[in-house]
Design a protein around this motif. Structure first.
Motif, PDB file in Angstrom:
ATOM      1  N   VAL A 179       0.724  -1.210   0.097  1.00 39.71           N
ATOM      2  CA  VAL A 179      -0.030   0.051  -0.063  1.00 39.71           C
ATOM      3  C   VAL A 179       0.839   1.242  -0.025  1.00 39.71           C
ATOM      4  CG1 VAL A 179      -1.642   1.388   1.099  1.00 39.71           C
ATOM      5  CG2 VAL A 179      -2.075  -1.299   0.903  1.00 39.71           C
ATOM      6  N   PRO A 180       1.636   1.526   1.051  1.00 42.71           N
ATOM      7  CA  PRO A 180       2.802   2.809   0.862  1.00 42.71           C
ATOM      8  C   PRO A 180       3.474   2.903  -0.288  1.00 42.71           C
ATOM      9  CG  PRO A 180       3.115   1.336   2.971  1.00 42.71           C
ATOM     10  CD  PRO A 180       2.168   0.538   1.857  1.00 42.71           C
ATOM     11  N   SER A 181       4.082   1.963  -1.232  1.00 43.20           N
ATOM     12  CA  SER A 181       4.476   2.042  -2.268  1.00 43.20           C
ATOM     13  C   SER A 181       3.553   2.413  -3.377  1.00 43.20           C
ATOM     14  CB  SER A 181       5.562   1.000  -2.707  1.00 43.20           C
ATOM     15  OG  SER A 181       4.832  -0.176  -2.658  1.00 43.20           O
ATOM     16  N   ILE A 182       2.531   1.799  -3.266  1.00 45.83           N
ATOM     17  CA  ILE A 182       1.549   2.034  -4.592  1.00 45.83           C
ATOM     18  C   ILE A 182       1.171   3.427  -4.482  1.00 45.83           C
ATOM     19  CG2 ILE A 182      -0.762   1.477  -5.538  1.00 45.83           C
ATOM     20  CD1 ILE A 182       0.010  -1.538  -4.876  1.00 45.83           C
ATOM     21  N   VAL A 183       0.688   3.897  -3.252  1.00 48.98           N
ATOM     22  CA  VAL A 183       0.326   5.176  -3.056  1.00 48.98           C
ATOM     23  C   VAL A 183       1.305   6.284  -3.596  1.00 48.98           C
ATOM     24  CG1 VAL A 183      -0.312   6.987  -1.425  1.00 48.98           C
ATOM     25  CG2 VAL A 183      -1.348   4.736  -1.200  1.00 48.98           C
ATOM     26  N   ALA A 184       2.771   5.929  -3.227  1.00 54.33           N
ATOM     27  CA  ALA A 184       3.796   6.703  -3.326  1.00 54.33           C
ATOM     28  C   ALA A 184       4.069   6.853  -5.085  1.00 54.33           C
ATOM     29  CB  ALA A 184       5.044   6.260  -2.828  1.00 54.33           C
ATOM     30  N   ASP A 185       3.736   5.817  -5.696  1.00 53.46           N
ATOM     31  CA  ASP A 185       3.841   5.883  -7.135  1.00 53.46           C
ATOM     32  C   ASP A 185       2.783   6.874  -7.831  1.00 53.46           C
ATOM     33  OD1 ASP A 185       3.592   5.111  -9.867  1.00 53.46           O
ATOM     34  OD2 ASP A 185       2.432   3.186  -9.540  1.00 53.46           O
ATOM     35  N   TYR A 186       1.373   6.731  -7.185  1.00 56.74           N
ATOM     36  CA  TYR A 186       0.257   7.514  -7.726  1.00 56.74           C
ATOM     37  C   TYR A 186       0.723   8.959  -7.154  1.00 56.74           C
ATOM     38  CZ  TYR A 186      -2.667   4.181  -9.804  1.00 56.74           C
ATOM     39  OH  TYR A 186      -3.378   3.190 -10.523  1.00 56.74           O
ATOM     40  N   ARG A 187       1.059   9.322  -6.107  1.00 59.96           N
ATOM     41  CA  ARG A 187       1.433  10.513  -5.704  1.00 59.96           C
ATOM     42  C   ARG A 187       2.521  11.253  -6.299  1.00 59.96           C
ATOM     43  NH1 ARG A 187       2.291   9.387  -0.509  1.00 59.96           N
ATOM     44  NH2 ARG A 187       0.323   9.755   0.073  1.00 59.96           N
ATOM     45  N   ALA A 188       3.463  10.453  -6.888  1.00 61.77           N
ATOM     46  CA  ALA A 188       4.431  11.126  -7.701  1.00 61.77           C
ATOM     47  C   ALA A 188       3.813  11.556  -9.130  1.00 61.77           C
ATOM     48  CB  ALA A 188       5.456   9.908  -8.074  1.00 61.77           C
ATOM     49  N   SER A 189       2.924  10.884  -9.505  1.00 59.58           N
ATOM     50  CA  SER A 189       2.170  11.380 -10.965  1.00 59.58           C
ATOM     51  C   SER A 189       1.420  12.764 -10.680  1.00 59.58           C
ATOM     52  CB  SER A 189       1.326  10.117 -11.265  1.00 59.58           C
ATOM     53  OG  SER A 189       1.910   8.951 -11.956  1.00 59.58           O
ATOM     54  N   ALA A 190       1.106  12.942  -9.588  1.00 61.74           N
ATOM     55  CA  ALA A 190       0.373  14.259  -9.063  1.00 61.74           C
ATOM     56  C   ALA A 190       1.480  15.571  -8.816  1.00 61.74           C
ATOM     57  CB  ALA A 190      -0.578  14.275  -8.136  1.00 61.74           C
ATOM     58  N   GLY A 191       2.848  14.966  -9.064  1.00 66.11           N
ATOM     59  CA  GLY A 191       3.883  16.086  -8.573  1.00 66.11           C
ATOM     60  C   GLY A 191       4.719  16.065  -9.549  1.00 66.11           C
ATOM     61  N   ILE A 192       6.093  15.426  -9.179  1.00 61.94           N
ATOM     62  CA  ILE A 192       7.180  15.356 -10.058  1.00 61.94           C
ATOM     63  C   ILE A 192       7.071  14.827 -11.302  1.00 61.94           C
ATOM     64  CG2 ILE A 192       8.300  12.974  -9.052  1.00 61.94           C
ATOM     65  CD1 ILE A 192      10.921  14.679  -8.890  1.00 61.94           C
ATOM     66  N   ASP A 193       6.182  13.729 -11.597  1.00 63.00           N
ATOM     67  CA  ASP A 193       6.136  13.408 -13.162  1.00 63.00           C
ATOM     68  C   ASP A 193       5.361  14.548 -13.830  1.00 63.00           C
ATOM     69  OD1 ASP A 193       6.853  10.915 -12.008  1.00 63.00           O
ATOM     70  OD2 ASP A 193       5.052   9.896 -11.844  1.00 63.00           O
ATOM     71  N   VAL A 194       4.456  14.969 -13.282  1.00 60.01           N
ATOM     72  CA  VAL A 194       3.978  16.465 -14.231  1.00 60.01           C
ATOM     73  C   VAL A 194       4.845  17.349 -14.536  1.00 60.01           C
ATOM     74  CG1 VAL A 194       2.310  18.039 -14.008  1.00 60.01           C
ATOM     75  CG2 VAL A 194       1.778  15.996 -13.375  1.00 60.01           C
ATOM     76  N   ASP A 195       5.970  17.606 -13.488  1.00 58.55           N
ATOM     77  CA  ASP A 195       6.911  18.410 -13.659  1.00 58.55           C
ATOM     78  C   ASP A 195       7.982  18.147 -14.853  1.00 58.55           C
ATOM     79  OD1 ASP A 195       5.993  20.093 -11.562  1.00 58.55           O
ATOM     80  OD2 ASP A 195       7.506  19.099 -10.317  1.00 58.55           O
ATOM     81  N   HIS A 196       8.257  16.570 -15.025  1.00 60.29           N
ATOM     82  CA  HIS A 196       9.021  16.067 -15.905  1.00 60.29           C
ATOM     83  C   HIS A 196       8.587  16.166 -17.204  1.00 60.29           C
ATOM     84  CE1 HIS A 196      11.291  13.698 -12.759  1.00 60.29           C
ATOM     85  NE2 HIS A 196      11.674  14.868 -12.768  1.00 60.29           N
TER      86      HIS A 196
END
Length: 292
Positions: A205-222
């Motif tokens: 659960v923590p790593s899956i959430v972290a994956d999705y959270r990245a897609s609302a932050g740093i992935d958008v920036d990239h």
């Protein structure tokens, strides 16, 4: 016993300091890497991988944070960025002796594949993305009540704490929901495979959430940085997806074409889990891509 891809060999491959991925390898010939989506593991490719192995070396990893791969704690916001996960994929291929390879991803794995194509064009010869939009475009098209279909995207985008607590309280109900509503053919995910998916998600659960959270932050920036500088995918690209653009009011092919000049965009009629619901169709599309 946990299901496995028949006739494939399993190994752990180090990709960075302290992180190793669970990888299934089979067949021989030009290499093809297949990346799974949510809420699945590498097992989603079991039918397609077996077909492609007749003429290719097929490499099926569990993404970091998923399945039997390592699940490092998020530290600085980059641990589960698609840039980091794409680097994992390149490291796996190189560890297995392949500096260049074709790459296909579904769902979350397609976002990793997309980033790998942008960051590592010298390594990725052909690229296939199944049933996603690039992250930047995905957030742009989600609006109004139709965006309710993506409620999990907004939930897991929240700061650490609440999403993990809520999902951990009923993980089988949460992850099982998507296995139920995203398929047109429930028999495509048999009971033992479904159980394996739920077991893997329950432990991640923590790593899956972290994956999705990245897609609302740093992935958008990239993604935005690449768009601003004219970055595009230079290799042949195939995109297969359901026609959910009609429901949400956008032209998926046009959005993809802005990133991929050499694009073949194909709508499919099966459900989201297309590699399990229509493996012959997906294997055929990948063979067509590899022939380009």
């Amino acid at each position: 016993m946990t299901p496995a891809i028949e006739n494939f060999t399993y190994r752990r491959v180090p990709v960075s300091q302290g992180v190793s991925l669970n990888v299934a390898v089979g067949g021989s010939g030009p290499p093809v890497v297949l990346l799974h989506g949510f809420p699945q593991t590498h097992l989603m490719w079991r039918h397609v991988a077996a077909e492609l192995a007749a003429g290719h070396t097929v490499i099926c990893p569990d993404l970091r944070g998923y399945g039997a791969s390592d699940k490092p704690a998020e530290t600085d916001g980059t641990t589960y960025s698609k840039r980091t996960m794409a680097a994992d994929v390149v490291a796996v291929a190189r560890a297995l002796g392949h500096d260049r390879f074709a790459l296909a991803g579904h769902d979350r794995g397609a976002l990793v594949a997309f980033r790998a194509g942008l960051d590592h064009p010298e390594a990725v010869t052909h690229l296939a993305c199944l049933d996603v939009l690039p992250t930047l475009d995905m957030w742009d098209v989600m609006h109004g009540v139709t965006a309710a279909v993506g409620f999990h995207l907004y939930l897991m985008a929240q700061p650490p704490g609440l999403p993990e607590q809520l999902i951990s309280a009923a993980p089988d109900a949460f992850f099982g929901h998507f296995l139920d509503v995203w398929t047109n053919d429930p028999s495509a995910i048999p009971a033992d495979v479904r159980a394996a998916y739920l077991d893997a998600c329950r432990a991640a659960v923590p790593s899956i959430v972290a994956d999705y959270r990245a897609s609302a932050g740093i992935d958008v920036d990239h993604d935005r940085a690449d768009r601003d500088t004219g970055g595009v995918l230079r290799m042949p690209v195939a995109v297969l997806q359901q026609d959910w653009g009609s429901a949400l009011g956008f032209d998926a092919a046009a959005l993809w074409r802005a990133w991929a000049p050499d694009l073949r965009h194909t709508p499919v009629t099966c459900g989201h889990f297309m590699a399990e619901e229509s493996p012959a169709e997906i294997a055929g599309a990948l063979r067509d891509l590899l022939a380009r």
